[in-house]
Design a protein around this motif. Sequence first.
Motif, PDB file in Angstrom:
ATOM      1  N   GLY A  95      70.996   1.146  40.505  1.00  0.00           N
ATOM      2  CA  GLY A  95      71.539   2.240  39.714  1.00  0.00           C
ATOM      3  C   GLY A  95      70.680   2.665  38.558  1.00  0.00           C
ATOM      4  O   GLY A  95      70.924   3.726  37.958  1.00  0.00           O
ATOM      5  N   LEU A  96      69.655   1.874  38.219  1.00  0.00           N
ATOM      6  CA  LEU A  96      68.747   2.228  37.132  1.00  0.00           C
ATOM      7  C   LEU A  96      67.360   2.577  37.648  1.00  0.00           C
ATOM      8  O   LEU A  96      66.378   2.511  36.897  1.00  0.00           O
ATOM      9  CB  LEU A  96      68.667   1.072  36.121  1.00  0.00           C
ATOM     10  N   GLY A  97      67.267   2.931  38.922  1.00  0.00           N
ATOM     11  CA  GLY A  97      65.998   3.383  39.478  1.00  0.00           C
ATOM     12  C   GLY A  97      64.986   2.290  39.746  1.00  0.00           C
ATOM     13  O   GLY A  97      63.802   2.583  39.961  1.00  0.00           O
ATOM     14  N   ARG A  98      65.409   1.017  39.766  1.00  0.00           N
ATOM     15  CA  ARG A  98      64.507  -0.096  40.047  1.00  0.00           C
ATOM     16  C   ARG A  98      64.615  -0.491  41.509  1.00  0.00           C
ATOM     17  O   ARG A  98      65.696  -0.410  42.096  1.00  0.00           O
ATOM     18  CB  ARG A  98      64.854  -1.297  39.147  1.00  0.00           C
ATOM     19  N   PRO A  99      63.516  -0.907  42.146  1.00  0.00           N
ATOM     20  CA  PRO A  99      63.564  -1.251  43.576  1.00  0.00           C
ATOM     21  C   PRO A  99      64.601  -2.331  43.863  1.00  0.00           C
ATOM     22  O   PRO A  99      64.656  -3.360  43.190  1.00  0.00           O
ATOM     23  CB  PRO A  99      62.147  -1.751  43.863  1.00  0.00           C
ATOM     24  N   ARG A 100      65.448  -2.071  44.864  1.00  0.00           N
ATOM     25  CA  ARG A 100      66.435  -3.049  45.314  1.00  0.00           C
ATOM     26  C   ARG A 100      66.051  -3.634  46.663  1.00  0.00           C
ATOM     27  O   ARG A 100      66.700  -4.538  47.168  1.00  0.00           O
ATOM     28  CB  ARG A 100      67.818  -2.387  45.388  1.00  0.00           C
ATOM     29  N   ASP A 101      65.006  -3.078  47.280  1.00  0.00           N
ATOM     30  CA  ASP A 101      64.633  -3.492  48.630  1.00  0.00           C
ATOM     31  C   ASP A 101      63.570  -4.581  48.643  1.00  0.00           C
ATOM     32  O   ASP A 101      63.038  -4.936  49.709  1.00  0.00           O
ATOM     33  CB  ASP A 101      64.139  -2.288  49.428  1.00  0.00           C
ATOM     34  N   GLY A 102      63.206  -5.115  47.485  1.00  0.00           N
ATOM     35  CA  GLY A 102      62.195  -6.161  47.435  1.00  0.00           C
ATOM     36  C   GLY A 102      60.773  -5.646  47.407  1.00  0.00           C
ATOM     37  O   GLY A 102      59.830  -6.439  47.332  1.00  0.00           O
ATOM     38  N   GLY A 103      60.590  -4.348  47.472  1.00  0.00           N
ATOM     39  CA  GLY A 103      59.251  -3.767  47.460  1.00  0.00           C
ATOM     40  C   GLY A 103      58.707  -3.631  46.048  1.00  0.00           C
ATOM     41  O   GLY A 103      59.395  -3.871  45.050  1.00  0.00           O
ATOM     42  N   ALA A 201      72.859   1.443  58.248  1.00  0.00           N
ATOM     43  CA  ALA A 201      72.970   2.659  59.060  1.00  0.00           C
ATOM     44  C   ALA A 201      71.735   3.530  58.917  1.00  0.00           C
ATOM     45  O   ALA A 201      71.223   4.083  59.899  1.00  0.00           O
ATOM     46  CB  ALA A 201      74.223   3.434  58.663  1.00  0.00           C
ATOM     47  N   MET A 202      71.220   3.670  57.704  1.00  0.00           N
ATOM     48  CA  MET A 202      70.050   4.504  57.491  1.00  0.00           C
ATOM     49  C   MET A 202      68.799   3.873  58.084  1.00  0.00           C
ATOM     50  O   MET A 202      67.943   4.569  58.651  1.00  0.00           O
ATOM     51  CB  MET A 202      69.854   4.750  55.999  1.00  0.00           C
ATOM     52  N   GLU A 203      68.675   2.568  57.987  1.00  0.00           N
ATOM     53  CA  GLU A 203      67.495   1.885  58.550  1.00  0.00           C
ATOM     54  C   GLU A 203      67.501   1.941  60.065  1.00  0.00           C
ATOM     55  O   GLU A 203      66.486   2.241  60.698  1.00  0.00           O
ATOM     56  CB  GLU A 203      67.450   0.439  58.061  1.00  0.00           C
ATOM     57  N   HIS A 204      68.636   1.633  60.680  1.00  0.00           N
ATOM     58  CA  HIS A 204      68.705   1.575  62.141  1.00  0.00           C
ATOM     59  C   HIS A 204      68.529   2.943  62.787  1.00  0.00           C
ATOM     60  O   HIS A 204      68.038   3.051  63.914  1.00  0.00           O
ATOM     61  CB  HIS A 204      70.037   0.958  62.575  1.00  0.00           C
ATOM     62  N   SER A 205      68.951   3.998  62.094  1.00  0.00           N
ATOM     63  CA  SER A 205      68.820   5.348  62.655  1.00  0.00           C
ATOM     64  C   SER A 205      67.433   5.936  62.418  1.00  0.00           C
ATOM     65  O   SER A 205      67.095   6.967  62.996  1.00  0.00           O
ATOM     66  CB  SER A 205      69.878   6.271  62.040  1.00  0.00           C
ATOM     67  N   GLY A 206      66.644   5.305  61.565  1.00  0.00           N
ATOM     68  CA  GLY A 206      65.331   5.845  61.235  1.00  0.00           C
ATOM     69  C   GLY A 206      65.361   6.904  60.153  1.00  0.00           C
ATOM     70  O   GLY A 206      64.311   7.419  59.746  1.00  0.00           O
ATOM     71  N   ALA A 207      66.584   7.241  59.672  1.00  0.00           N
ATOM     72  CA  ALA A 207      66.696   8.293  58.659  1.00  0.00           C
ATOM     73  C   ALA A 207      66.173   7.851  57.303  1.00  0.00           C
ATOM     74  O   ALA A 207      65.896   8.697  56.438  1.00  0.00           O
ATOM     75  CB  ALA A 207      68.157   8.734  58.532  1.00  0.00           C
ATOM     76  N   LEU A 208      66.039   6.539  57.095  1.00  0.00           N
ATOM     77  CA  LEU A 208      65.572   6.057  55.797  1.00  0.00           C
ATOM     78  C   LEU A 208      64.151   6.531  55.500  1.00  0.00           C
ATOM     79  O   LEU A 208      63.752   6.609  54.334  1.00  0.00           O
ATOM     80  CB  LEU A 208      65.640   4.524  55.758  1.00  0.00           C
ATOM     81  N   GLU A 209      63.381   6.878  56.536  1.00  0.00           N
ATOM     82  CA  GLU A 209      62.002   7.320  56.333  1.00  0.00           C
ATOM     83  C   GLU A 209      61.912   8.565  55.466  1.00  0.00           C
ATOM     84  O   GLU A 209      60.935   8.753  54.739  1.00  0.00           O
ATOM     85  CB  GLU A 209      61.328   7.568  57.691  1.00  0.00           C
ATOM     86  N   HIS A 210      62.921   9.442  55.557  1.00  0.00           N
ATOM     87  CA  HIS A 210      62.903  10.647  54.730  1.00  0.00           C
ATOM     88  C   HIS A 210      64.025  10.626  53.693  1.00  0.00           C
ATOM     89  O   HIS A 210      64.491  11.677  53.243  1.00  0.00           O
ATOM     90  CB  HIS A 210      63.002  11.918  55.600  1.00  0.00           C
ATOM     91  N   THR A 211      64.447   9.409  53.311  1.00  0.00           N
ATOM     92  CA  THR A 211      65.560   9.252  52.374  1.00  0.00           C
ATOM     93  C   THR A 211      65.182   8.321  51.233  1.00  0.00           C
ATOM     94  O   THR A 211      64.492   7.315  51.441  1.00  0.00           O
ATOM     95  CB  THR A 211      66.800   8.681  53.096  1.00  0.00           C
ATOM     96  N   ALA A 212      65.645   8.640  50.034  1.00  0.00           N
ATOM     97  CA  ALA A 212      65.599   7.727  48.895  1.00  0.00           C
ATOM     98  C   ALA A 212      67.033   7.356  48.563  1.00  0.00           C
ATOM     99  O   ALA A 212      67.869   8.241  48.338  1.00  0.00           O
ATOM    100  CB  ALA A 212      64.920   8.376  47.691  1.00  0.00           C
ATOM    101  N   MET A 213      67.341   6.045  48.567  1.00  0.00           N
ATOM    102  CA  MET A 213      68.703   5.582  48.331  1.00  0.00           C
ATOM    103  C   MET A 213      68.818   4.953  46.947  1.00  0.00           C
ATOM    104  O   MET A 213      67.968   4.164  46.533  1.00  0.00           O
ATOM    105  CB  MET A 213      69.123   4.557  49.394  1.00  0.00           C
ATOM    106  N   PHE A 214      69.888   5.312  46.243  1.00  0.00           N
ATOM    107  CA  PHE A 214      70.216   4.720  44.950  1.00  0.00           C
ATOM    108  C   PHE A 214      71.609   4.109  45.083  1.00  0.00           C
ATOM    109  O   PHE A 214      72.580   4.828  45.319  1.00  0.00           O
ATOM    110  CB  PHE A 214      70.198   5.767  43.841  1.00  0.00           C
ATOM    111  N   LEU A 215      71.709   2.796  44.960  1.00  0.00           N
ATOM    112  CA  LEU A 215      72.967   2.097  45.186  1.00  0.00           C
ATOM    113  C   LEU A 215      73.376   1.337  43.927  1.00  0.00           C
ATOM    114  O   LEU A 215      72.732   0.371  43.535  1.00  0.00           O
ATOM    115  CB  LEU A 215      72.838   1.125  46.371  1.00  0.00           C
TER     116      LEU A 215
END
Length: 463
Positions: A95-103, A201-215
């Motif tokens: 929620g503060l714009g910091r990587p949550r995916d480990g990258g 859902a976004m990873e498995h569909s491949g849509a994450l490639e053109h998506t930025a997620m903020f959780l």
Amino acid sequence: MLFDLHAEDLVTAIEGPLVFLRRNVNVGLGDAVEVSHAGGDGRIGRVVAIDGDQVVVELLEDTTGLGIEDARIRFLGEPMLMPLGTGLLGRIFDGLGRPRDGGAPVAARVERRIDLAVINPAERGLPQDFILTGVSAIDVLNSLVRGQKLPIFSAGGLPHDKLATSIAQSARLLKEDGQDFAVVFCGIGVSHDSAESFRAAMEHSGALEHTAMFLNLASEPTAQRLLTPRYALTAAEYLAFDEGRHVLVILTDMTNYCEALREVSASHGEIPSRKGYPGYMYSDLATIYERAGWVEGRPGTVTQLPILTMPADDISHPIPDITGYITEGQVVMDRELDHRGIYPPIEVRSSLSRLMDQGIGEGFTDPDHPSLAQQLFASYARAAQVRILSSVVGREGLTPTDRLYLDFGDRFEAEFVQQTGVRELEESMEIGWRVLSLLPPVELSRLSDEQIATHIRAETASG
């Protein structure tokens, strides 16, 4: 300019997320602050109140273990900033714009304030062009236009999360190269299960490639929820106005945002207004919604699809009421349709896209799209009236034409509104023509003779 100060004779009190300090440096409202203690990591906060001799800092992270004596205060001398660069897409942030995916952190080309002003009305262009969502009830009857803000009004227990994920996976422009389209998905105060569901859902569909997620998770401090949509919109504006992309921003759930606004307002001692929400909630929401649009002479657009749950299913509640005033229409989800197993349970009679005419018809979708939408809406409204009459006199007491409208209403919901997968616009329109073919041509007053001959009679013959 940085100011590093020890807490000795500085911190006067810590109450929940609020740290009260004696004022001995010049700081600005909204400035970023880092608070740490012996052996602990720094915790991000911001200045939320200033008076003659006191500064109030609101921490955006947990305050557990923070003491008055050992705290160290670092005023950063600047507002909350977000690093922006070409590596935003395909990433998941907190929620503060910091990587949550480990990258690794985004390689920043620029840093921008997250509380930038809304688009200047004098520089705005009129929203135009069609965005395909894959949902028939939206694409045909309540079309989403590039640069528009079109909220979805849901209710507790309805499948708005499923609908949000589906739109995020399938949304695209009809005429532009897919590389020019991007999605910013913003989850506000969501549960761990919902966040994981969105991510998977976004990873498995491949849509994450053109998506930025903020959780932003429900377990995280309330104050973070007020900043999460602003971080997401700052990223969207960079993708749109710097990289030239057409960005769809999905914000779910704005009710969680407003509840956080009420809670934070109460903690600041502010006088409550309607139903306990602060009196400035209208202008606060406007600072989020009005960041949608496009600027004349600049590439890219920002389109918003905010999702909110109506407390107690009340569309007149302050949250949907205020949202409806600021935005350009609404898509309403209905509990009765959901109970009947119809997905997505969109009540088209209560839904409206005020900018629909700017994105459909000749040059955008199909020349017959406007007429089809008008006829479907008019016929379904008549079917709803006949249902009320039928509940009084029974089906046998209806005229033959009214019985046809009764059948039309059932088929419209079962075949047009109800869908199990993503639909292309052509498929949605074909289904619309097919259900209209149940009615006699004399009842299709919104269609021309040519349209009836081309679509309705062709459907009847093929059927």
